[in-house]
Design a protein around this motif. Structure first.
Motif, PDB file in Angstrom:
ATOM      1  N   ASP A 102       0.866  -1.077  -0.182  1.00 45.91           N
ATOM      2  CA  ASP A 102      -0.265   0.367  -0.479  1.00 45.91           C
ATOM      3  C   ASP A 102       0.920   1.464  -0.245  1.00 45.91           C
ATOM      4  OD1 ASP A 102      -2.248  -1.837   0.179  1.00 45.91           O
ATOM      5  OD2 ASP A 102      -2.091  -2.129   2.616  1.00 45.91           O
ATOM      6  N   HIS A 103       0.788   1.947  -1.419  1.00 40.27           N
ATOM      7  CA  HIS A 103       1.016   3.681  -1.207  1.00 40.27           C
ATOM      8  C   HIS A 103       3.071   2.911  -1.452  1.00 40.27           C
ATOM      9  CE1 HIS A 103      -2.073   5.645  -0.124  1.00 40.27           C
ATOM     10  NE2 HIS A 103      -2.708   4.488   1.078  1.00 40.27           N
ATOM     11  N   PHE A 104       3.364   2.080  -1.658  1.00 40.46           N
ATOM     12  CA  PHE A 104       4.889   1.948  -2.333  1.00 40.46           C
ATOM     13  C   PHE A 104       5.129   3.705  -2.631  1.00 40.46           C
ATOM     14  CE2 PHE A 104       8.661  -0.138  -4.154  1.00 40.46           C
ATOM     15  CZ  PHE A 104       9.168  -0.040  -2.522  1.00 40.46           C
ATOM     16  N   LYS A 105       4.820   4.068  -3.715  1.00 36.99           N
ATOM     17  CA  LYS A 105       5.415   4.981  -4.367  1.00 36.99           C
ATOM     18  C   LYS A 105       5.383   6.006  -3.607  1.00 36.99           C
ATOM     19  CE  LYS A 105       4.648   8.569  -8.237  1.00 36.99           C
ATOM     20  NZ  LYS A 105       4.950   9.466  -7.628  1.00 36.99           N
ATOM     21  N   GLN A 106       4.332   6.299  -2.339  1.00 36.24           N
ATOM     22  CA  GLN A 106       4.864   7.353  -1.206  1.00 36.24           C
ATOM     23  C   GLN A 106       6.197   7.155  -1.045  1.00 36.24           C
ATOM     24  OE1 GLN A 106       0.605   8.349   0.828  1.00 36.24           O
ATOM     25  NE2 GLN A 106       2.243   9.521   2.152  1.00 36.24           N
ATOM     26  N   VAL A 107       6.452   5.870  -0.435  1.00 34.70           N
ATOM     27  CA  VAL A 107       7.629   5.496   0.085  1.00 34.70           C
ATOM     28  C   VAL A 107       9.038   5.876  -0.209  1.00 34.70           C
ATOM     29  CG1 VAL A 107       8.720   3.572   1.230  1.00 34.70           C
ATOM     30  CG2 VAL A 107       6.160   3.575   1.815  1.00 34.70           C
ATOM     31  N   ASN A 108       8.456   5.273  -1.468  1.00 36.73           N
ATOM     32  CA  ASN A 108       9.553   6.029  -2.258  1.00 36.73           C
ATOM     33  C   ASN A 108      10.211   7.149  -2.382  1.00 36.73           C
ATOM     34  OD1 ASN A 108      11.279   3.081  -3.001  1.00 36.73           O
ATOM     35  ND2 ASN A 108       9.160   3.259  -4.937  1.00 36.73           N
ATOM     36  N   ASP A 109       9.043   7.721  -2.590  1.00 35.04           N
ATOM     37  CA  ASP A 109       9.249   9.567  -2.949  1.00 35.04           C
ATOM     38  C   ASP A 109       9.668  10.181  -1.643  1.00 35.04           C
ATOM     39  OD1 ASP A 109       8.425   9.268  -5.335  1.00 35.04           O
ATOM     40  OD2 ASP A 109       6.447   9.795  -5.268  1.00 35.04           O
ATOM     41  N   THR A 110       9.311   9.308  -0.699  1.00 39.14           N
ATOM     42  CA  THR A 110       9.865   9.966   0.264  1.00 39.14           C
ATOM     43  C   THR A 110      11.285   9.358   1.022  1.00 39.14           C
ATOM     44  OG1 THR A 110       7.549  10.299   1.040  1.00 39.14           O
ATOM     45  CG2 THR A 110       9.346  10.161   3.696  1.00 39.14           C
ATOM     46  N   TYR A 111      11.522   8.298   1.137  1.00 44.23           N
ATOM     47  CA  TYR A 111      12.117   7.885   1.951  1.00 44.23           C
ATOM     48  C   TYR A 111      13.821   7.367   0.925  1.00 44.23           C
ATOM     49  CZ  TYR A 111       9.378   7.194   5.423  1.00 44.23           C
ATOM     50  OH  TYR A 111       8.678   7.682   6.660  1.00 44.23           O
ATOM     51  N   GLY A 112      13.219   7.257  -0.715  1.00 41.91           N
ATOM     52  CA  GLY A 112      14.278   7.259  -1.695  1.00 41.91           C
ATOM     53  C   GLY A 112      14.477   5.472  -1.960  1.00 41.91           C
ATOM     54  N   HIS A 113      14.997   5.259  -3.353  1.00 38.29           N
ATOM     55  CA  HIS A 113      14.593   4.070  -3.958  1.00 38.29           C
ATOM     56  C   HIS A 113      15.633   3.000  -3.403  1.00 38.29           C
ATOM     57  CE1 HIS A 113      11.926   4.989  -7.067  1.00 38.29           C
ATOM     58  NE2 HIS A 113      12.239   6.023  -7.213  1.00 38.29           N
ATOM     59  N   PRO A 114      16.396   3.288  -3.102  1.00 41.17           N
ATOM     60  CA  PRO A 114      18.144   2.295  -2.117  1.00 41.17           C
ATOM     61  C   PRO A 114      16.703   1.943  -0.883  1.00 41.17           C
ATOM     62  CG  PRO A 114      18.323   4.049  -3.122  1.00 41.17           C
ATOM     63  CD  PRO A 114      17.553   4.892  -2.941  1.00 41.17           C
ATOM     64  N   GLN A 115      15.789   2.871  -0.122  1.00 36.34           N
ATOM     65  CA  GLN A 115      15.518   2.644   0.962  1.00 36.34           C
ATOM     66  C   GLN A 115      13.969   1.647   0.661  1.00 36.34           C
ATOM     67  OE1 GLN A 115      16.682   3.049   3.617  1.00 36.34           O
ATOM     68  NE2 GLN A 115      18.458   3.616   2.343  1.00 36.34           N
ATOM     69  N   GLY A 116      13.238   2.293  -0.594  1.00 31.77           N
ATOM     70  CA  GLY A 116      12.231   1.421  -0.811  1.00 31.77           C
ATOM     71  C   GLY A 116      12.824  -0.761  -1.557  1.00 31.77           C
ATOM     72  N   ASP A 117      14.030  -0.489  -2.104  1.00 34.31           N
ATOM     73  CA  ASP A 117      14.096  -1.557  -2.050  1.00 34.31           C
ATOM     74  C   ASP A 117      14.607  -2.660  -1.041  1.00 34.31           C
ATOM     75  OD1 ASP A 117      14.540  -0.935  -4.825  1.00 34.31           O
ATOM     76  OD2 ASP A 117      16.220  -0.610  -5.601  1.00 34.31           O
ATOM     77  N   LEU A 118      14.882  -1.833   0.030  1.00 35.35           N
ATOM     78  CA  LEU A 118      15.489  -2.589   1.546  1.00 35.35           C
ATOM     79  C   LEU A 118      14.045  -2.906   1.744  1.00 35.35           C
ATOM     80  CD1 LEU A 118      17.761  -3.307   3.367  1.00 35.35           C
ATOM     81  CD2 LEU A 118      16.908  -1.560   4.726  1.00 35.35           C
ATOM     82  N   ILE A 119      12.823  -2.061   1.588  1.00 41.38           N
ATOM     83  CA  ILE A 119      11.784  -2.739   2.126  1.00 41.38           C
ATOM     84  C   ILE A 119      11.380  -3.590   1.900  1.00 41.38           C
ATOM     85  CG2 ILE A 119       9.027  -1.770   2.758  1.00 41.38           C
ATOM     86  CD1 ILE A 119       9.958   0.942   3.122  1.00 41.38           C
ATOM     87  N   LEU A 120      11.511  -3.342  -0.126  1.00 42.22           N
ATOM     88  CA  LEU A 120      11.091  -4.877  -0.329  1.00 42.22           C
ATOM     89  C   LEU A 120      11.568  -6.103  -0.572  1.00 42.22           C
ATOM     90  CD1 LEU A 120      10.695  -2.684  -4.415  1.00 42.22           C
ATOM     91  CD2 LEU A 120       9.079  -3.628  -3.154  1.00 42.22           C
ATOM     92  N   LYS A 121      12.339  -5.914   0.358  1.00 38.87           N
ATOM     93  CA  LYS A 121      13.422  -7.007   0.410  1.00 38.87           C
ATOM     94  C   LYS A 121      12.849  -8.226   1.560  1.00 38.87           C
ATOM     95  CE  LYS A 121      18.174  -6.023  -1.454  1.00 38.87           C
ATOM     96  NZ  LYS A 121      19.888  -5.406  -1.088  1.00 38.87           N
ATOM     97  N   HIS A 122      12.501  -7.320   2.605  1.00 38.72           N
ATOM     98  CA  HIS A 122      12.151  -7.340   3.919  1.00 38.72           C
ATOM     99  C   HIS A 122      11.094  -7.747   3.567  1.00 38.72           C
ATOM    100  CE1 HIS A 122      15.631  -6.505   6.096  1.00 38.72           C
ATOM    101  NE2 HIS A 122      15.224  -5.236   6.111  1.00 38.72           N
ATOM    102  N   VAL A 123       9.873  -7.400   2.827  1.00 44.04           N
ATOM    103  CA  VAL A 123       8.615  -7.893   2.240  1.00 44.04           C
ATOM    104  C   VAL A 123       8.294  -9.318   2.002  1.00 44.04           C
ATOM    105  CG1 VAL A 123       6.884  -7.281   0.944  1.00 44.04           C
ATOM    106  CG2 VAL A 123       7.068  -5.532   1.777  1.00 44.04           C
ATOM    107  N   ALA A 124       9.738  -9.116   0.828  1.00 38.85           N
ATOM    108  CA  ALA A 124       9.380 -10.778  -0.068  1.00 38.85           C
ATOM    109  C   ALA A 124      10.439 -11.818   1.131  1.00 38.85           C
ATOM    110  CB  ALA A 124      10.735 -10.882  -0.750  1.00 38.85           C
ATOM    111  N   THR A 125      10.611 -11.560   2.145  1.00 41.84           N
ATOM    112  CA  THR A 125      11.096 -12.901   3.424  1.00 41.84           C
ATOM    113  C   THR A 125      10.170 -12.513   4.062  1.00 41.84           C
ATOM    114  OG1 THR A 125      13.663 -11.780   3.293  1.00 41.84           O
ATOM    115  CG2 THR A 125      12.638 -13.465   5.782  1.00 41.84           C
ATOM    116  N   LEU A 126       9.267 -11.864   3.923  1.00 45.94           N
ATOM    117  CA  LEU A 126       8.143 -11.668   5.187  1.00 45.94           C
ATOM    118  C   LEU A 126       6.954 -12.946   4.545  1.00 45.94           C
ATOM    119  CD1 LEU A 126       7.315  -8.901   6.667  1.00 45.94           C
ATOM    120  CD2 LEU A 126       8.652 -10.219   8.370  1.00 45.94           C
ATOM    121  N   ILE A 127       7.098 -12.494   3.325  1.00 48.46           N
ATOM    122  CA  ILE A 127       6.024 -12.962   2.358  1.00 48.46           C
ATOM    123  C   ILE A 127       6.500 -15.228   2.324  1.00 48.46           C
ATOM    124  CG2 ILE A 127       4.179 -13.707   0.250  1.00 48.46           C
ATOM    125  CD1 ILE A 127       5.022 -10.314   0.276  1.00 48.46           C
ATOM    126  N   LYS A 128       7.083 -14.971   2.100  1.00 50.20           N
ATOM    127  CA  LYS A 128       8.037 -16.343   2.308  1.00 50.20           C
ATOM    128  C   LYS A 128       7.815 -16.947   4.066  1.00 50.20           C
ATOM    129  CE  LYS A 128      11.493 -19.087  -0.325  1.00 50.20           C
ATOM    130  NZ  LYS A 128      12.725 -18.473  -0.885  1.00 50.20           N
TER     131      LYS A 128
END
Length: 378
Positions: free
Chosen positions: A241-267
């Motif tokens: 949810d609202h991931f574009k806002q996350v990237n715009d606020t914290y930057g794409h490198p931090q967004g990538d880090l969140i994506l990695k953590h979300v992937a781990t949580l899902i798996k």
């Protein structure tokens, strides 16, 4: 004449190394994994391959006189000692010695026995003790060639022939050793890159999950099995949810880090047999087989809850945020009659969850024709 025959040996050597890498696209072995191959099937295979190469080289050897033949048989022995350990070296050395005695038992074959033994000991000793790889290779070849020079001095009566043979042998063996190592390293790098490209064709490089191509392959395979057996097949479509806002606020490198953590949580929230994929951007999918729709919805809710309760640390652990996800679920034979509509229906359920407040699981079963209803699992 001797240079031409040595050159033939050299071409056989290079061709064999190339073919080995094409047939056996695993590590010819690297020095960093040398010890792990001592007793493995790979180490034994390497020893057999080295012995076979030595035999082929002897087949194309230079006939000095009635009993004496000279070739580059020490080069495969060096390669195996460098990358395979003592077990593989023993196999290679024994193969070379055995074949040489099959050619004939004489002073020359006994000299070969000494050359192989002393060369193997030299190669094994310096392979594990010198950090500079190229310096160790030159040292090993020089010492092995010195042994060769002493042995051939007793075998070749004509000093002019002896000198010619040794000069040619020294030049060709050092050249062959350097070329063999260089080619081996090049082929290792090529095979490594090939495997990376092959893996990246089906693995998302950021999260390590399956990518959309791998998802399609798994989905098509599951369709064929499930339709025949008339079993349940479910798809979860997940969006942050609202991931574009996350990237715009914290930057794409931090967004990538969140994506990695979300992937781990899902798996970690799914079964090991489930196919978890990143289909692009912030969208993930889970392909679930042989579970009821209720059980799949429970897995979806588990994923949603684990993500919503997780605190994501970003900016070198100086900032902590929470995010949520929305999930759409569809199940073949429960709320989807045509398996080809499964993804589309799950995606429709996802959009219903998005449009109904986010941070929820929505099943396609709960969407009316006008799309007015949804379920929020507690």
């Amino acid at each position: 004449m001797f240079i031409e025959e040595f050159f033939l040996n050299l071409t056989v050597l290079i061709s064999f190394i190339f073919l080995y890498h094409q047939i056996y696209r695993s590590k010819f072995v690297t020095t960093s994994t040398r010890n792990s191959h001592l007793f493995s099937h790979r180490g034994i295979l390497l020893g057999i391959a080295g012995g076979l190469l030595g035999i082929v080289l002897m087949h194309f050897s230079i006939q000095v006189d009635g009993n004496t033949i000279i070739d580059l048989r020490v080069i495969p022995l060096m390669l195996v000692a460098l990358y395979g350990g003592w077990i593989a070296t023993t196999i290679t050395g024994a193969s070379i010695i055995f074949f040489r005695f099959l050619i004939g038992v004489n002073l020359s074959s006994l000299s070969n026995l000494l050359l192989v033994i002393f060369s193997a000991l030299i190669f094994l000793f310096f392979a594990s003790r010198m950090k500079n790889r190229w310096l160790s290779i030159i040292t090993m070849l020089v010492l092995s060639n010195t042994v060769f020079s002493f042995i051939t001095y007793a075998l070749i009566a004509d000093f002019k022939v002896y000198l010619t043979i040794n000069v040619a042998y020294w030049l060709i063996t050092i050249t062959a050793g350097i070329l063999a190592i260089s080619m081996n390293n090049h082929l290792l790098q090529s095979n490594r890159l090939f495997k990376e490209y092959e893996m990246n064709a089906f693995i998302d490089p950021l999260t390590g999950l399956n990518n959309v191509r791998s998802f399609d392959r798994a989905f098509n395979g599951a369709k064929q099995r499930i339709v025949k057996k008339q079993e349940n097949l479910s798809i979860l479509v997940i969006d942050i949810d609202h991931f574009k806002q996350v990237n715009d606020t914290y930057g794409h490198p931090q967004g990538d880090l969140i994506l990695k953590h979300v992937a781990t949580l899902i798996k970690d929230s799914c079964r090991s047999v489930d196919t978890v994929s990143r289909n692009g951007g912030e969208e993930f999918t889970v392909l679930v087989t042989d579970l009821s729709h209720v059980s799949v919805s429970q897995i979806a809710e588990k994923i949603r809850k684990n993500v919503s309760e997780y605190t994501f640390s970003i900016n070198n652990d100086t900032l902590h945020i929470n995010i949520t996800i929305s999930i759409g679920v569809a199940t073949y034979l429960v709320n989807t009659g045509d398996v080809d509509d499964l993804y589309r229906n799950a995606d429709a359920a996802l959009y219903k969850a998005k449009n109904s407040g986010r941070n929820m699981v929505c099943s396609y079963s709960d969407i009316d024709k006008d799309g007015s209803n949804y379920i929020k699992l507690e």
